[in-house]
Structures are given as C-alpha cells and as structure tokens.
Design an enzyme around this catalytic site. Structure first.
Site, PDB file in Angstrom:
ATOM      1  N   GLU A 293       1.038  -1.265   0.113  1.00  0.00           N
ATOM      2  CA  GLU A 293       0.094  -0.025  -0.013  1.00  0.00           C
ATOM      3  C   GLU A 293       0.812   1.276  -0.206  1.00  0.00           C
ATOM      4  O   GLU A 293       0.881   2.099   0.901  1.00  0.00           O
ATOM      5  CB  GLU A 293      -0.762  -0.033   1.488  1.00  0.00           C
ATOM      6  CG  GLU A 293      -1.809  -1.260   1.257  1.00  0.00           C
ATOM      7  CD  GLU A 293      -2.735  -1.130   2.579  1.00  0.00           C
ATOM      8  OE1 GLU A 293      -3.683  -1.881   2.483  1.00  0.00           O
ATOM      9  OE2 GLU A 293      -1.977  -0.913   3.774  1.00  0.00           O
ATOM     10  N   PRO A 294       1.727   1.448  -1.014  1.00  0.00           N
ATOM     11  CA  PRO A 294       2.238   2.729  -1.061  1.00  0.00           C
ATOM     12  C   PRO A 294       1.742   3.874  -1.205  1.00  0.00           C
ATOM     13  O   PRO A 294       0.619   4.022  -1.836  1.00  0.00           O
ATOM     14  CB  PRO A 294       3.109   2.582  -2.495  1.00  0.00           C
ATOM     15  CG  PRO A 294       2.519   1.506  -3.183  1.00  0.00           C
ATOM     16  CD  PRO A 294       1.633   0.830  -2.307  1.00  0.00           C
ATOM     17  N   ARG A 296       2.591   7.790   0.060  1.00  0.00           N
ATOM     18  CA  ARG A 296       3.703   8.881  -0.182  1.00  0.00           C
ATOM     19  C   ARG A 296       4.398   8.816  -1.468  1.00  0.00           C
ATOM     20  O   ARG A 296       4.564   9.708  -2.210  1.00  0.00           O
ATOM     21  CB  ARG A 296       4.373   9.080   0.981  1.00  0.00           C
ATOM     22  CG  ARG A 296       5.441  10.102   1.315  1.00  0.00           C
ATOM     23  CD  ARG A 296       6.289   9.853   2.200  1.00  0.00           C
ATOM     24  NE  ARG A 296       5.923   9.814   3.436  1.00  0.00           N
ATOM     25  CZ  ARG A 296       5.494  10.341   4.359  1.00  0.00           C
ATOM     26  NH1 ARG A 296       5.610  11.614   4.316  1.00  0.00           N
ATOM     27  NH2 ARG A 296       5.063   9.743   5.590  1.00  0.00           N
ATOM     28  N   TYR A 337       5.102  17.784  12.568  1.00  0.00           N
ATOM     29  CA  TYR A 337       6.016  16.738  12.599  1.00  0.00           C
ATOM     30  C   TYR A 337       7.145  17.577  12.410  1.00  0.00           C
ATOM     31  O   TYR A 337       8.573  16.601  12.428  1.00  0.00           O
ATOM     32  CB  TYR A 337       5.968  15.891  11.755  1.00  0.00           C
ATOM     33  CG  TYR A 337       4.653  15.165  11.084  1.00  0.00           C
ATOM     34  CD1 TYR A 337       3.955  14.467  12.281  1.00  0.00           C
ATOM     35  CD2 TYR A 337       4.153  15.235   9.911  1.00  0.00           C
ATOM     36  CE1 TYR A 337       2.803  14.140  11.731  1.00  0.00           C
ATOM     37  CE2 TYR A 337       3.095  14.875   9.299  1.00  0.00           C
ATOM     38  CZ  TYR A 337       2.221  14.153  10.319  1.00  0.00           C
ATOM     39  OH  TYR A 337       1.092  13.772  10.111  1.00  0.00           O
ATOM     40  N   CYS A 364      -3.026  33.024  11.950  1.00  0.00           N
ATOM     41  CA  CYS A 364      -2.905  33.872  13.315  1.00  0.00           C
ATOM     42  C   CYS A 364      -2.244  32.772  14.298  1.00  0.00           C
ATOM     43  O   CYS A 364      -3.207  32.316  15.229  1.00  0.00           O
ATOM     44  CB  CYS A 364      -4.128  34.327  13.907  1.00  0.00           C
ATOM     45  SG  CYS A 364      -4.499  35.730  12.612  1.00  0.00           S
TER      46      CYS A 364
END
Ligand code: LLP
Length: 434
Positions: A293-294, A296, A337, A364
C-alpha cells in the site's frame, strides 16, 4: 539528473523553476497562489514501477493498492484505475470519491481503527474487496451487519508485528503501544483469528501490517514479512487453516531534502518476495497473495506548492521571516512533525541560495511555519516561492483554519494543464453555515 529532490524539476532559460517542463512562475500567474501542482506523468510512472515490481519479483500474484489518504480526489482515483492498481481508503469520504469514478470495488482495501457502523455498512454494500478489521468490536459489528445485508464480509486483520521501523514516532505504527490492530506477542492476534474463523458471515482471507511511514531501510519490511509468515504458519499448524493473503502496508520513503536516501521502489518487492518465497518453501506453506500500500512514494515527489511572498521581517541577530500567502492550512506537516522540505524562489531558481530564513504562513498562529533554517535565494515581495515534494499529505491534510479557502490542484499531463480540484471560494467557506 535534476539538481532538485524530484527528477521532474528543472530550471529554464529564464532562470525559472519548471515542473514537468512547465514554467512555475507562469502557472502561479495564471492560476494564482497558493497553488498545488502535480505531475500526472510521474504519478503514473510510480504506479507502474510498483505494479511491475510485483509482476517481476512475485509473478504478479499480488496487488498494489495506492494509499489514497496521501492524496485523494477524483482525478487521482481515475489514475489508479487506469494504471490497473487498487486503492486503500480509510473513510466514507474516500470510498465515496472512488465510487464517483466507478473504481473497481474488488480492488479496494478499507482501513481504520474505528470505522463507524455507517462506514462498515457502506463498505459491505459496495462489496469492497477487503475490509481490514482492527479490533473485536469491529469484527462482531461487521458479522452482524453482513447478516443484515445478506453477504459475507471479506476481511483481513490488522496485526502489530512488533517491528521497529526506524522512523518518526508520530508515523510509527508496528509496535505494541499503538492504537492500530491486534498484538502478536500477547496471543491477541491468534485468538482473534480463531474467533473470525468461527463467524458465519465473515470470510477471513488474510493478515495485514503497516509498520510506519517514510522508511528508508528494506530490513524492517523483510522482518515484518518474516514475522507475519510466522503467524500464518502458526494458524496452519494449530487451526489447520491456510491464510491466503498477506498485506504488508506502505511506508516507502521519499526524498524531501538532500539528506534523504530512498531505496529504488522495486528493491522492496525484490527482497520481500525472496523472503516470502523462501519461508513458504521451508515451512510447507502456499505462496500468499501479497498486497502493498504505497501512498507517499506514489504522489509526494510528483507535487510542489507555489506561494507568493508577502511581508519580509528581518529581526536583527534573531531571524528573518519570509511570509507567504499559505501555510499550515495547506501544509500542516511542519507544524505537526517538523517535516523538512526544500524551498526555491521559483523566479530566481538559477541564483545561489544566499540566505537562511524562516518561512512563515499567513495564519494567526506562531507555529504556522513551513520551515526554519531554510536555505533560500534572497526573497523579495512578489516572488513566487516553491516548496518541493509536497504531493503527499498536503492537500489531503489541508484545512480551512482561519476560514482560508483551500488552493486548487493542477495536474500536468504530457505538457497539458488540467484543473483536478478547483480553488475554493468564499461562498464555499459559508456553504454549510445556517
Ligand atoms: N497503509 C496503511 C494502513 C497506512 O496507515 C498508511 C499510512 C499507508 C498504507 C501509506 O503509507 P505511506 O506509503 O504513505 O508512507 N500524515 C503523515 C503520514 C501518515 C501515514 C498514515 N498511514 C505524514 O504526513 O507524514
């Protein structure tokens, strides 16, 4: 070879950054900023390279399922469909989008650690190929719903294989302290399999694991395959049941910056196939159908985001803020991250990166940054700023924080530009307000 992190990027005679051969400064002018630009040809190339590796190293006895949480819209499901791969979905929203392009439902894996009753019913009504069950509550609910709908639910189990994936803590998922799946070492997974095999409206086809994301080593995948084959063997020996499918998830790393060193995608299937084949021979097991399940790795290198530079604030001896017209609304990954990216002033791409700045978003919120310590050509008001390798988990994680409309997504295919997702309008912002 491109001097950039993705091979579809270059500099033209005007000194402008190009993507798939098109001038990014022109794209920004024509379509406005912020703007997501995706290179469809590169996405297709990645789909093919995963699919071909399955054919070459595992005799095609498997299925590549694009993890669509990385980037989901109708155009992307159309691409996956045309390239003959499957998809992984995690919500009614993703599944619904896939149905809008008549995606073949037998090639869909439905994931999630807390799918709702509505979603489970939708999955079985649409006859999705595999529902990846996360816990016993879900198993029982699914058994009941399948009886009501009058079908057998085809399921796999999500297993925590206890493999350390050497990646960021937030995207690590294979270890015992994880909200996802059944634990292996406590016997929880084995007991749950026994239960699934006893239920009337459940067809238990296999086991799944996903050890994490942005992983550069092949070893953790081989280790995961090894551990999962151990479970398959145990089930055969003790329950006299042969598990026919093994889903090894995604997580293949990509190059965000110079320091990232991805492995050619085909190498994963090469090594994993070798391991699975050897273990089957040694333990007298049938070769399982393999799914990967690639997410990215299929879309991230294909995309960039373009912004317009606004205010620049130099705080002597502290730092220089370069503010852009987007930010955490269209790319929350630095805020979440501290993810690193490469940045280029697109209209000065041939110039040296002679400054170090903080790129700030327009929200903001002090934490609304896209990067700190960023090496950049000297930026001025009105410049076009490109953030590279933003094709995954950017558009899909975008929000309307501060009621900022979401940017559009362009797809470039064979030199032609198509709008895959329109820019949101102010009317869109109030559409659901009563
Ligand atoms: N399969 C399952 C079951 C998953 O949970 C995931 C990602 C994938 C496949 C795809 O992993 P990939 O090949 O894309 O690494 N938002 C984070 C990433 C979260 C990944 C969640 N699961 C980020 O922006 O880095």
């Amino acid at each position: 070879m491109s001097e950039f992190v993705s091979k579809n990027l270059a500099v033209n005679e005007k000194g402008h950054l190009t993507i798939a051969g098109l001038d990014t400064v022109d794209l920004a002018k024509e379509y406005g900023t912020p703007l997501y630009v995706m290179d469809e040809d590169l996405i297709r190339e990645h789909c093919r390279s995963f699919r071909e590796s399955m054919e070459k190293y595992y005799d095609g006895a498997g299925l590549v399922c694009y993890a669509s949480k990385a980037f989901s819209c109708k155009a992307m499901y159309r691409i996956a469909k045309e390239e003959g791969i499957g998809i992984d979905v995690v919500s009614a929203g993703e599944l619904y989008t896939a149905t809008c392009v008549d995606f073949p439902m037998d090639k869909v894996c439905y994931h999630g650690n807390n799918k709702t009753e509505f979603e489970l019913r939708m999955a079985i009504e649409h006859k999705v190929g595999r529902i990846i069950v996360d816990n016993i509550y879900e198993l029982e609910l699914l058994n009941k719903l399948a009886a009501e709908v009058g079908v057998k639910a085809r399921i796999m189990y999500r297993i925590k294989p206890g493999v350390d994936a050497h990646t960021h803590d937030f995207v690590k998922t294979g270890q015992i302290d994880s909200k996802f799946g059944f634990a292996l070492e406590t016997g929880e997974a084995f007991d749950a399999i026994k239960k699934a095999l006893s239920l009337e409206n459940i067809e238990f086809v296999g086991v799944h694991c996903h050890i994490g994301s942005q992983i550069f080593d092949i070893a953790p995948f081989v280790e995961a395959a090894n551990v999962m084959m151990g479970l398959i063997k145990q089930v055969k020996t003790e329950l006299n049941h042969e598990i026919t499918e093994l889903n090894l998830g995604g997580g293949f790393g990509i190059k965000y910056t110079e320091t990232d060193t991805p492995v050619p995608y085909a190498d994963y299937m090469d090594k994993v196939s070798e391991t699975v084949k050897a273990l089957c021979k040694e333990r007298g097991l049938k070769l399982p159908f393999i799914l990967i399940e690639p997410g990215r790795s299929i879309v991230a290198p294909a995309g960039i985001t373009l912004y317009t530079v606004g205010g620049i604030k130099e705080i002597p001896n502290i730092r220089t803020y370069v503010s852009v017209d987007g930010g955490l609304g269209d790319n929350p990954r630095y805020a979440l991250y501290k993810s690193e990216y490469d940045f280029v002033v697109a209209n000065k791409a041939d110039k040296a990166k002679d400054s170090v700045v903080t790129v700030a978003g327009r929200c903001c919120e002090s934490g609304d940054l896209l990067g700190e310590g960023v090496k950049l050509q000297t930026a001025e008001v009105g410049d076009t700023l490109a953030v590279l390798a933003t094709g995954a988990y950017n558009y899909s994680m975008s929000s309307n924080y501060n009621r900022v409309p979401k940017p559009p997504v362009l797809m470039i295919s064979k030199g032609e530009v198509k709008v895959a997702v329109k820019r949101e309008t102010l009317e869109d912002i109030v559409r659901n307000d009563m």
